[in-house]
Design a protein around this motif. Sequence first.
Motif, short mmCIF file in Angstrom:
data_model
loop_
_atom_site.label_atom_id
_atom_site.label_comp_id
_atom_site.label_asym_id
_atom_site.label_seq_id
_atom_site.Cartn_x
_atom_site.Cartn_y
_atom_site.Cartn_z
N HIS A 100 0.81 -1.38 0.06
CA HIS A 100 -0.25 -0.16 0.02
C HIS A 100 0.80 1.22 -0.22
N THR A 101 1.10 1.71 -1.09
CA THR A 101 2.26 2.76 -1.22
C THR A 101 1.64 4.25 -1.11
N GLY A 102 0.45 4.48 -1.11
CA GLY A 102 -0.22 5.77 -0.99
C GLY A 102 -1.68 5.66 -0.22
N ILE A 103 -1.95 6.32 0.97
CA ILE A 103 -3.08 5.93 1.46
C ILE A 103 -4.20 7.25 0.97
N GLY A 104 -5.04 6.85 0.53
CA GLY A 104 -6.41 7.54 0.08
C GLY A 104 -7.51 7.46 0.53
N VAL A 105 -8.78 7.58 -0.26
CA VAL A 105 -10.11 7.00 -0.31
C VAL A 105 -10.57 6.34 -1.58
N ILE A 106 -11.43 5.69 -1.45
CA ILE A 106 -12.42 5.28 -2.45
C ILE A 106 -13.68 5.96 -2.39
N LYS A 107 -14.14 6.86 -3.50
CA LYS A 107 -15.21 7.57 -3.49
C LYS A 107 -16.21 6.72 -4.42
N TRP A 108 -17.37 6.50 -4.10
CA TRP A 108 -18.28 5.69 -4.92
C TRP A 108 -19.77 6.18 -5.03
N GLY A 109 -20.52 5.94 -5.97
CA GLY A 109 -21.89 6.44 -6.09
C GLY A 109 -22.53 5.38 -6.97
#
Length: 299
Positions: free
Chosen positions: A134-143
């Motif tokens: 896991h090289t970069g922590i972000g988010v998953i945005k979904w709809g």
Amino acid sequence: MKIGIIGGGAIGLLCASYLSQHHDITVFTRRNKQAEKIRASGIKRTVGGETFQTAAHAQTGITEICDLLIVTVKYHHLQDVLDELSTLPRQRILFLQNGMAHLFDLKNWETPHQLYIGVVEHGAMKVSDHAVHHTGIGVIKWGAFHHKETADVRNALNIASSHFQMVYTDEWKKVLEEKLLVNVCINPLTALLHVKNGELIANPSYEHMMKCAFEEAVSILGLSEKERLWSHVVSICEKTAANQSSMLQDIVNGRQTERKAILGYLLKQAQVQEIQAPHLTFFNRSLEVLEKKQTKSFE
């Protein structure tokens, strides 16, 4: 919740690893060897110098009925997956592809399934058939793409690690467009120049080429707030400076890239709008040549 992850690449393994902490996870892979490895050893995730091991089911062929299916395969494998999904009873399916070309496929797909669209803002690198960095922590945005029945899915996906959040949004198309903008500025150039992301802003000539791609893409997508968006692209380069883009990894390893999902979508839109995009056209044709060579000579 019973969740199926379709695809055993970096994003598939990342999703399976985190979601298995709270849900019953099955990874659907193309190769039986990978499914056997996941069943035997679980999924190993490395993040911030720490390593975590989680258990998951795995198999080839999508035969199980799940509460939610998450499709993580790259765009050039998507049609095969859609054909397989067409044979299944009605299910809820979340698509996590780069670019926006898959929107055309989903719009034309005559299916009873409930469809959702997501954008992955994490960095991940597949280390082996059952290990992911896991090289970069972000988010998953979904709809919701077609359907609005999201309450129980929202609640289930809200239970997550601070390193892996899944956030519902009604503005998923805007999120997709901004992610596409970042992708088209970074991925093609890093792949063609064989440089890590940070080099694009460290070298003035590279940054100029990236700005040319940015201007053409913003025009095609009809995006405003250009100053904010350019700052966003630069910040992503800074945050992921030491990373190799997924497109560069594909070229180095002789794999097909996501060129059609990213550049192909923009060039198709440019043609419809009669907008000239010489730099994006050049990047697209150059990558096409490299894909056909299927070479590892950059290593």
